[in-house]
Design a protein around this motif. Structure first.
Motif, PDB file in Angstrom:
ATOM      1  N   VAL A 217     -21.369  49.061 -36.163  1.00 60.22           N
ATOM      2  CA  VAL A 217     -20.453  49.220 -35.031  1.00 60.22           C
ATOM      3  C   VAL A 217     -20.809  48.179 -33.973  1.00 60.22           C
ATOM      4  N   ALA A 218     -19.846  47.350 -33.654  1.00 60.16           N
ATOM      5  CA  ALA A 218     -20.092  46.208 -32.784  1.00 60.16           C
ATOM      6  C   ALA A 218     -18.920  46.016 -31.822  1.00 60.16           C
TER       7      ALA A 218
ATOM      8  N   GLY B 174     -18.970  47.420 -28.636  1.00 55.95           N
ATOM      9  CA  GLY B 174     -19.403  47.705 -27.265  1.00 55.95           C
ATOM     10  C   GLY B 174     -19.281  46.487 -26.355  1.00 55.95           C
TER      11      GLY B 174
ATOM     12  N   GLY C 282     -21.522  45.623 -24.059  1.00 58.43           N
ATOM     13  CA  GLY C 282     -22.835  45.013 -23.821  1.00 58.43           C
ATOM     14  C   GLY C 282     -23.054  44.612 -22.378  1.00 58.43           C
ATOM     15  N   THR C 283     -22.602  45.437 -21.455  1.00 58.64           N
ATOM     16  CA  THR C 283     -22.672  45.044 -20.036  1.00 58.64           C
ATOM     17  C   THR C 283     -24.115  44.874 -19.556  1.00 58.64           C
ATOM     18  N   ARG C 284     -25.014  45.729 -20.057  1.00 59.87           N
ATOM     19  CA  ARG C 284     -26.392  45.644 -19.552  1.00 59.87           C
ATOM     20  C   ARG C 284     -27.071  44.340 -19.953  1.00 59.87           C
TER      21      ARG C 284
ATOM     22  N   LYS D  67     -22.281  41.084 -28.657  1.00 61.56           N
ATOM     23  CA  LYS D  67     -23.747  41.131 -28.711  1.00 61.56           C
ATOM     24  C   LYS D  67     -24.306  40.611 -30.041  1.00 61.56           C
TER      25      LYS D  67
ATOM     26  N   MET E 295     -17.074  47.243 -37.319  1.00 57.62           N
ATOM     27  CA  MET E 295     -16.113  47.712 -36.312  1.00 57.62           C
ATOM     28  C   MET E 295     -16.221  46.850 -35.056  1.00 57.62           C
TER      29      MET E 295
ATOM     30  N   GLN F 279     -11.594  49.317 -33.284  1.00 53.30           N
ATOM     31  CA  GLN F 279     -11.553  50.653 -32.707  1.00 53.30           C
ATOM     32  C   GLN F 279     -10.484  50.719 -31.617  1.00 53.30           C
TER      33      GLN F 279
ATOM     34  N   PRO G 117     -13.221  50.098 -24.631  1.00 50.57           N
ATOM     35  CA  PRO G 117     -13.386  50.640 -25.984  1.00 50.57           C
ATOM     36  C   PRO G 117     -13.771  52.125 -25.919  1.00 50.57           C
ATOM     37  N   ASN G 118     -13.259  52.896 -26.883  1.00 47.43           N
ATOM     38  CA  ASN G 118     -13.394  54.353 -26.772  1.00 47.43           C
ATOM     39  C   ASN G 118     -14.679  54.926 -27.366  1.00 47.43           C
ATOM     40  N   GLY G 119     -15.758  54.131 -27.365  1.00 48.97           N
ATOM     41  CA  GLY G 119     -17.063  54.625 -27.793  1.00 48.97           C
ATOM     42  C   GLY G 119     -17.321  54.405 -29.274  1.00 48.97           C
TER      43      GLY G 119
ATOM     44  N   GLN H   2     -26.116  50.217 -35.656  1.00 42.74           N
ATOM     45  CA  GLN H   2     -25.532  49.615 -34.456  1.00 42.74           C
ATOM     46  C   GLN H   2     -26.019  48.176 -34.282  1.00 42.74           C
ATOM     47  N   VAL H   3     -25.239  47.418 -33.561  1.00 44.87           N
ATOM     48  CA  VAL H   3     -25.488  45.974 -33.511  1.00 44.87           C
ATOM     49  C   VAL H   3     -26.727  45.605 -32.705  1.00 44.87           C
ATOM     50  N   ASP H   4     -27.211  46.537 -31.885  1.00 47.05           N
ATOM     51  CA  ASP H   4     -28.249  46.109 -30.939  1.00 47.05           C
ATOM     52  C   ASP H   4     -29.675  46.319 -31.422  1.00 47.05           C
TER      53      ASP H   4
ATOM     54  N   LYS I  41     -31.024  46.153 -25.302  1.00 46.88           N
ATOM     55  CA  LYS I  41     -30.048  46.788 -24.408  1.00 46.88           C
ATOM     56  C   LYS I  41     -29.936  46.023 -23.094  1.00 46.88           C
TER      57      LYS I  41
HETATM   58  P1  UTP Z   1     -24.139  51.112 -26.177  1.00 46.64           P
HETATM   59  O1  UTP Z   1     -24.005  52.556 -25.938  1.00 46.64           O
HETATM   60  O2  UTP Z   1     -25.482  50.532 -25.942  1.00 46.64           O
HETATM   61  O3  UTP Z   1     -23.028  50.359 -25.358  1.00 46.64           O
HETATM   62  O4  UTP Z   1     -23.698  50.835 -27.660  1.00 46.64           O
HETATM   63  P2  UTP Z   1     -22.707  48.813 -25.191  1.00 46.64           P
HETATM   64  O5  UTP Z   1     -21.275  48.765 -24.786  1.00 46.64           O
HETATM   65  O6  UTP Z   1     -23.069  48.012 -26.411  1.00 46.64           O
HETATM   66  O7  UTP Z   1     -23.646  48.303 -24.032  1.00 46.64           O
HETATM   67  P3  UTP Z   1     -23.601  48.606 -22.466  1.00 46.64           P
HETATM   68  O8  UTP Z   1     -23.815  50.103 -22.331  1.00 46.64           O
HETATM   69  O9  UTP Z   1     -22.264  48.153 -21.954  1.00 46.64           O
HETATM   70  O10 UTP Z   1     -24.739  47.803 -21.927  1.00 46.64           O
HETATM   71  C1  UTP Z   1     -24.449  51.220 -28.781  1.00 46.64           C
HETATM   72  C2  UTP Z   1     -23.757  50.676 -30.015  1.00 46.64           C
HETATM   73  O11 UTP Z   1     -22.460  51.215 -30.114  1.00 46.64           O
HETATM   74  C3  UTP Z   1     -21.496  50.164 -30.185  1.00 46.64           C
HETATM   75  C4  UTP Z   1     -22.160  48.972 -29.551  1.00 46.64           C
HETATM   76  O12 UTP Z   1     -21.556  47.766 -29.995  1.00 46.64           O
HETATM   77  C5  UTP Z   1     -23.582  49.158 -30.053  1.00 46.64           C
HETATM   78  O13 UTP Z   1     -23.691  48.752 -31.398  1.00 46.64           O
HETATM   79  N1  UTP Z   1     -20.289  50.573 -29.456  1.00 46.64           N
HETATM   80  C6  UTP Z   1     -20.369  51.107 -28.215  1.00 46.64           C
HETATM   81  C7  UTP Z   1     -19.065  50.381 -30.056  1.00 46.64           C
HETATM   82  O14 UTP Z   1     -18.984  49.876 -31.198  1.00 46.64           O
HETATM   83  N2  UTP Z   1     -17.955  50.750 -29.385  1.00 46.64           N
HETATM   84  C8  UTP Z   1     -17.990  51.284 -28.139  1.00 46.64           C
HETATM   85  O15 UTP Z   1     -16.925  51.611 -27.585  1.00 46.64           O
HETATM   86  C9  UTP Z   1     -19.234  51.480 -27.541  1.00 46.64           C
END
Ligand code: UTP
Length: 482
Positions: free
Chosen positions: A103-104, A106, A108-110, A117, A154, A185, A210-212, A241-243, A397
């Motif tokens: 799942v990629a 997100g 990645g704001t932080r 990411k 994703m 997504q 994005p819806n999580g 997860q990608v991170d 993160k």
């Molecule tokens: P995080 O919860 O760390 O969120 O995602 P983020 O968006 O990557 O980072 P911040 O919070 O803005 O800094 C954990 C994993 O879930 C994926 C992210 O890509 C990461 O692999 N994810 C998160 C999604 O695929 N979709 C989303 O809507 C949110």
């Protein structure tokens, strides 16, 4: 003037969006069309539900340690059980019944990296991107087990185009493109925390995000990928997860334990460093295993200890899961969708009254996300399997400090040194070293390959892989000369 479609007008009225209706009336035909098409795509039934539900507290009930749990082996007997689980996982991989899911999507704001990411160059020596590292693990597994592993990736509207282009530019890192499946997504609008009004990011754009990661479930189905994999005989999905560059994708032991327990969804955990560590914990609530987010875990529950002083709720989630596709289909057929969670965030918005974009410095709005781990309580068997943090968990993160590229890269180097030591190769302490996942995906894999002469040490202190399958880049274990 293009009218507001009747049904949409009803949704807007019923959900208290009259200022937005006024705004629509003020727009030019073209602008109104643009905004209307976004509003038509909103999931109104979910939106009505989240607007009506102001309860943000998660009912926690009685928290207990998870029920089905496999801990790291401490005795020869437990080691033998782990070996048998590994063999079962290896057989499953060889049978071609496993797909991997990344799942990629997100934002990645932080981290603050201005691209998806997965494009971040995390390799401390090689400069490999996160995407490259994962893809090359899959290459190694396909080669080792003479199998095929579809890789489902994703993305979201934020990451899709760049991610796909990155894979194309890098020739899919050697993977067969026909087995790499991108799917997108969904999004969900942000809502003004005071007025419950939908926020716009510009005059004709909803402030969607994005819806999580839990958006995976619906998107997996909607894209047709779930059905496609099932008809191709895939039974288990390895989700990561990608991170986390430490993720051992399709780890055979984890797959094997999942199978042996007849689990619907299994979660890999590591022992929390201390009670205050900010990670979700696995706990049983009213007999159901689930993940409790760190922000929802009362400090007194987090601090509870066993008689030996260890944490009672010790199992921190690494966000790696194995899920059976049968379970996912059954969940979709019965429950339909995962619930939404709200988060209070600073969301830039277009001020309808002053007709300008405002960038708040403190939280002003609710964002809504689905979490994949909300599948756990629906499972008849939700297994929890412990992993060694140094082997498998060092997420990226933040830009600096904890869980940052610096801490992650130090862990990558430490793991590489550990594997090399197991394989009988010592390196000067100050010398950074990295093992390309294409060379080996575990210490045992590495040892066997070195013993078999498939990896050799060159005078330049590099281990080079000899294989006809190699596609990108020659040196698979690289050491920077100190
Ligand atoms: P995080 O919860 O760390 O969120 O995602 P983020 O968006 O990557 O980072 P911040 O919070 O803005 O800094 C954990 C994993 O879930 C994926 C992210 O890509 C990461 O692999 N994810 C998160 C999604 O695929 N979709 C989303 O809507 C949110």
């Amino acid at each position: 003037m293009a009218p507001i479609p009747l049904e949409l007008g009803d949704h807007l009225q019923a959900n208290g969006q009259s200022r937005l209706i006024d705004h629509l009336h003020r727009l030019s035909d073209e602008s109104r069309e643009a905004l209307l098409s976004q509003l038509a795509a909103v999931d109104w039934s979910s939106l009505s539900r989240v607007l009506a539900d102001s309860n943000t507290a998660v009912p926690l009930g009685q928290l207990a340690p998870p029920q089905s749990i496999v801990r790291l082996p401490q005795t020869p007997e437990e080691s033998a059980n782990w070996q048998s689980a590994t063999a079962a996982g290896e057989a499953l991989l060889a049978s071609g019944k496993v797909a991997a899911m990344l799942v990629a999507g997100g934002q990645g704001t932080r981290l603050g990296f201005p691209h998806p990411k997965g494009m971040y160059n995390i390799g401390p020596v090689s400069g490999f991107s996160l995407f490259a590292g994962f893809a090359r693990q899959i290459l190694r597994l396909e080669e080792k087990y003479a199998t095929r592993i579809p890789y489902c990736i994703m993305t979201s509207d934020v990451t899709h185009a760049e991610t796909q282009a990155f894979f194309e530019t890098h020739n899919y890192f050697g993977l067969d493109p026909s087995r790499v499946h991108f799917f997108q997504q969904g999004v969900f609008p942000s809502i003004d925390a005071n007025t419950n009004e939908l926020l716009l990011s510009g005059p004709t754009e909803l402030a969607n995000s994005p819806n999580g990661h839990g958006g995976m479930l619906a998107a997996f189905q909607k894209s047709g990928l779930l059905a496609k994999l099932q008809s191709a005989g895939i039974e288990q999905l390895y989700y990561h997860q990608v991170d986390n560059p430490g993720a051992i994708v399709c780890n055979p032991s984890f797959l094997g334990w999942h199978l042996k327990h007849g689990s619907s969804i299994s979660t890999k955990v590591v022992a929390k460093v201390n009670a205050a560590e900010r990670m979700g914990v696995l706990a049983a609530i009213d007999g159901k295993t689930q993940v409790v987010e760190y922000s929802d875990l009362p400090p007194e529950a987090a601090a509870q200890t066993n008689p030996d002083g260890s944490l009672r709720l010790w199992a921190g989630s690494t966000a790696m899961h194995v899920m059976s596709l049968k379970f996912l289909s059954a969940y979709l057929a019965s429950a339909g969708a995962l619930p939404f969670h709200r988060a209070f965030k600073a969301v830039p918005y277009y001020d309808l009254q002053h007709q300008q974009v405002v960038k708040p410095t403190s939280p002003n709005a609710f964002k809504f996300e689905r979490f994949i781990f909300d599948l756990l309580p629906a499972a008849e068997v939700a297994l929890v399997v412990e992993a060694d943090r140094a082997e498998e968990f060092y997420p990226v993160k933040n830009a600096t400090g904890s869980d940052s590229p610096a801490t992650s890269q130090a862990a990558i180097i430490a793991r590489a040194k550990c594997w090399l030591t197991t394989a009988g190769i010592t390196t000067p302490e100050s010398q950074p070293v990295e093992i390309d996942p294409r060379a080996a995906t575990s210490a045992i894999d590495l040892t066997h390959r070195i013993e078999a002469g498939e990896l050799t040490t060159t005078p330049a202190a590099m281990l080079v892989l000899h294989t006809p399958l190699e596609v990108n880049g020659p040196a698979l274990i690289t050491m920077k000369s100190s």
